[in-house]
Design a protein around this motif. Structure first.
Motif, short mmCIF file in Angstrom:
data_model
loop_
_atom_site.label_atom_id
_atom_site.label_comp_id
_atom_site.label_asym_id
_atom_site.label_seq_id
_atom_site.Cartn_x
_atom_site.Cartn_y
_atom_site.Cartn_z
N VAL A 286 -16.10 -2.70 -10.68
CA VAL A 286 -15.33 -3.00 -9.47
C VAL A 286 -15.84 -4.30 -9.07
N VAL A 287 -14.95 -5.10 -8.46
CA VAL A 287 -15.46 -6.41 -8.11
C VAL A 287 -15.08 -6.20 -6.38
N ILE A 288 -15.94 -7.06 -5.99
CA ILE A 288 -16.01 -6.66 -4.49
C ILE A 288 -16.28 -8.32 -4.16
N ARG B 299 -7.13 -6.11 -10.44
CA ARG B 299 -6.08 -6.20 -9.16
C ARG B 299 -6.37 -5.49 -8.40
N VAL B 300 -6.43 -5.60 -6.87
CA VAL B 300 -6.84 -5.17 -6.02
C VAL B 300 -6.46 -3.31 -5.85
N LEU B 301 -8.11 -2.62 -5.56
CA LEU B 301 -8.04 -1.39 -5.68
C LEU B 301 -6.10 -0.71 -4.41
N SER B 302 -5.99 0.59 -4.97
CA SER B 302 -5.14 0.71 -4.04
C SER B 302 -5.57 2.36 -3.65
N SER B 303 -6.40 2.66 -4.46
CA SER B 303 -6.60 4.33 -4.47
C SER B 303 -8.30 4.29 -4.94
N SER C 189 -7.52 3.62 -14.53
CA SER C 189 -7.15 2.34 -15.48
C SER C 189 -8.21 0.75 -15.38
N PRO C 190 -7.33 0.47 -14.50
CA PRO C 190 -7.44 -1.44 -13.96
C PRO C 190 -8.79 -1.31 -13.93
N LEU C 191 -9.09 -2.71 -13.32
CA LEU C 191 -10.40 -3.28 -13.15
C LEU C 191 -10.28 -3.42 -12.11
N GLY C 192 -11.12 -2.25 -10.74
CA GLY C 192 -10.70 -2.49 -9.49
C GLY C 192 -11.53 -4.42 -8.31
N LEU C 193 -10.42 -4.79 -7.32
CA LEU C 193 -10.77 -5.75 -6.53
C LEU C 193 -10.66 -4.67 -5.06
N THR C 194 -11.17 -5.43 -4.98
CA THR C 194 -11.74 -4.74 -2.72
C THR C 194 -13.07 -5.68 -2.05
#
Length: 566
Positions: free
Chosen positions: A468-470, A487-491, A496-501
């Motif tokens: 996760v990218v913060i 991509r921006v995390l929604s849950s 699968s994705p590399l999360g962004l939040t």
């Protein structure tokens, strides 16, 4: 009895279940029924013989009965009995059947023995049986279709003696047969299949995860808090603990236990953060309500709110709590027990007034508990300064029990110590093992820097969903690594994705790897709040942490991280 420990002293073990079992075994070394036993603690099947390397808490070789007993030890006080199976809950929120866990090791051993018989390395038959020791839990009807009850030993059966308990598990495999001594050749071969966990390993992730398993069950500090809550008939408790101290797991555990003791009771878990509520809802298993305070208030009061009120700037902070309190009063919405997680986030008069309405008996007479960390007071509710006024205004002189957790169970030692340094709190104690070094790099072109760090973590075995990218702002980033876009995390349940939040949105959650971008650029005029948000961000990482900062802001970054600019 030959007893081999992977640790120098039993008292140093993190798992209190293992401490109790091994102390009992140490005490009865000369037991006449166990003179030829070989007991190996905390072992795994050698990876060169079995690629999966099944993990085993305790292996007992019983040569006189040609039997190998593989035992999982759980230090939990409460165990869920469901559909003829048993489950234990871990600090990370997962729920597992311990017999399924230990069965993997049995499968590896049986495969190895089959190959050995083909090669005639071993000619004799070896019974391999699995079991679970629950030295602090008392079962009811556990065991049925899936598992024989003889494979499960609880606290009551432990009292009859540890040797007798293990012999009962061993007898499950040899029932109806005449035990035959294990040939020395077979005994030596089987013993050689196990490798103590303290022997060198070449996979750093495996080392971290092996150490994590020792800290997954409730610690003594957590157990003391839960004991205090139930011993005092759920009089209000306020529990403070640092990031990673297992507050959410404690909250969910005590709600499950309360429902077991009070079937039909109405219980409620509330928090501020949407991601945290998703995690809690999953852990609730549909047995009680778990939600954010805003979603919960909206669900019961949406019919009372006009469009103009919804568009008002103070809708969430003032109007919605007032309308929700009105709805709860009119519809007599009451709960027997309310647990508020990360309570500093909602420590405002309007929210407190609403909570007072839905708790049966209110703050002054009802059952409620607050859990949180003033070091993570990222919305600056000034809880420490206002709590005495809360007690006076809402509790009618009823002072809640105050409990403090000091142990960080989530992060590797390096990450925990960085978090402690950022908030300047030397009281936090890291329990996890050493991990990978924290990578700190300045950058001039962010996409290149992100791609480098993502590739590095993917290269050592982490999945895209574990990274996760913060960043200060959760805006989409035009970076794709190995076909995976950030991509921006929604849950928190995305796989699968590399999360962004942002740090604010990811508060209360965790992931294996965090790439923290520009903490020095978080928008706030308050230095203390900047430190708290940065503390939240770095402590989301369980295993690995990379930190990236703009090189032109090196001085500001160094001041925040306690580094010296050069």
């Amino acid at each position: 009895m030959e007893l081999q420990l992977h640790s120098g002293r039993i008292a140093d073990l993190a798992n209190r279940g293992e401490r109790r079992v091994l102390a009992e075994l140490e005490r009865v070394r000369d037991h006449p029924a166990a003179r030829d036993w070989v007991v190996l603690h905390s072992v795994r099947i050698k990876p060169d013989r079995s690629p999966n390397g099944g993990e085993v808490d305790l292996v007992v070789l019983i040569p006189g009965a040609s039997t190998v007993v593989l035992l999982e030890i759980k230090g939990h006080e409460s165990v869920e009995e469901r559909d003829d199976r048993i489950f234990v809950r871990y600090q990370d929120g997962s729920r597992k059947d311990p017999l399924v866990q230990v069965e993997r090791a049995r499968s590896d051993i049986l495969s190895i023995l089959t190959e050995a018989r083909k090669k005639e390395t071993v000619r004799a038959h070896v019974h391999v049986v699995t079991g679970v020791l629950l030295p602090f839990a008392t079962l009811g009807k556990a065991g049925g279709v899936s598992w024989d009850r003889r494979q499960i030993v609880d606290e009551r059966e432990m009292q009859d003696g540890i040797v007798e308990a293990i012999a009962r598990v061993a007898g499950y495999a040899t029932a109806g047969t005449v035990p035959q001594p294990l040939h020395p050749q077979a005994q030596a071969f089987v013993r050689d299949q196990f490798q103590p966990r303290f022997q060198p390993a070449h996979d750093p992730r495996s080392m971290i995860e092996a150490a994590e398993r020792e800290a997954l069950e409730l610690t003594e500090q957590q157990s003391d808090v839960i004991d205090s809550i139930f011993d005092n008939d759920h009089s209000p408790h306020v529990v403070h603990g640092p990031a990673g101290s297992g507050k959410t797991v404690m909250a969910i555990d005590l709600l499950h236990r309360y429902l077991r003791e009070n079937p039909g009771a109405r219980v409620l878990y509330l928090c501020y953060n949407a991601f945290l509520s998703q995690k809690a809802r999953h852990m609730a298993d549909g047995r009680f309500e778990a939600d954010t305070i805003h979603k919960f208030m909206s669900d019961i009061a949406s019919h009372l709110c006009t469009p103009a009120e919804r568009d008002a700037p103070d809708f969430l902070e003032r109007i919605l709590p007032d309308k929700a309190a009105q709805a709860a009063d009119e519809e007599e919405i009451k709960y027997d027990l309310v647990v508020v997680d990360e309570y500093p986030d909602i420590f405002e008069d309007q929210y407190l007034f609403f909570l007072n309405t839905i708790i049966e008996g209110g703050f002054a007479e009802g059952r409620w508990h607050f859990l949180g960390d003033v070091q993570q007071d990222i919305f600056k509710r000034d809880v420490g300064e206002r709590f005495a006024a809360f007690e006076e205004d809402h509790c009618n002189g009823r002072s809640p029990y105050k409990k403090v957790l000091r142990e960080n169970l989530r992060n590797t030692r390096q990450i925990a110590e960085l978090g402690r340094r950022i908030v300047k709190d030397d009281r936090i104690r890291a329990l996890r093992a050493d991990g990978a070094p924290i990578e700190v790099h300045g950058y001039q072109h962010l996409p290149d820097a992100l791609e480098r760090e993502v590739k590095r973590w993917l290269g050592v075995g982490y999945l895209p969903s574990e990274i996760v990218v913060i960043s200060p702002e959760a805006a989409s980033m035009d970076v794709t690594v190995g076909g995976h876009s950030i991509r921006v995390l929604s849950s928190v349940e995305e796989s699968s994705p590399l999360g962004l939040t942002t740090a604010r949105r990811f508060k209360g959650c965790e992931t294996q790897v965090v790439i923290l971008v520009d903490p020095q650029a978080i928008s706030t005029a308050d230095e203390e709040q900047l430190r708290q948000l940065t503390y939240v961000a770095v402590t989301r990482a369980k295993h690995g942490l990379s930190v990236l900062y703009r090189t032109e802001e090196r001085t500001k970054f160094d001041a925040l991280f306690g580094r010296r600019a050069s």
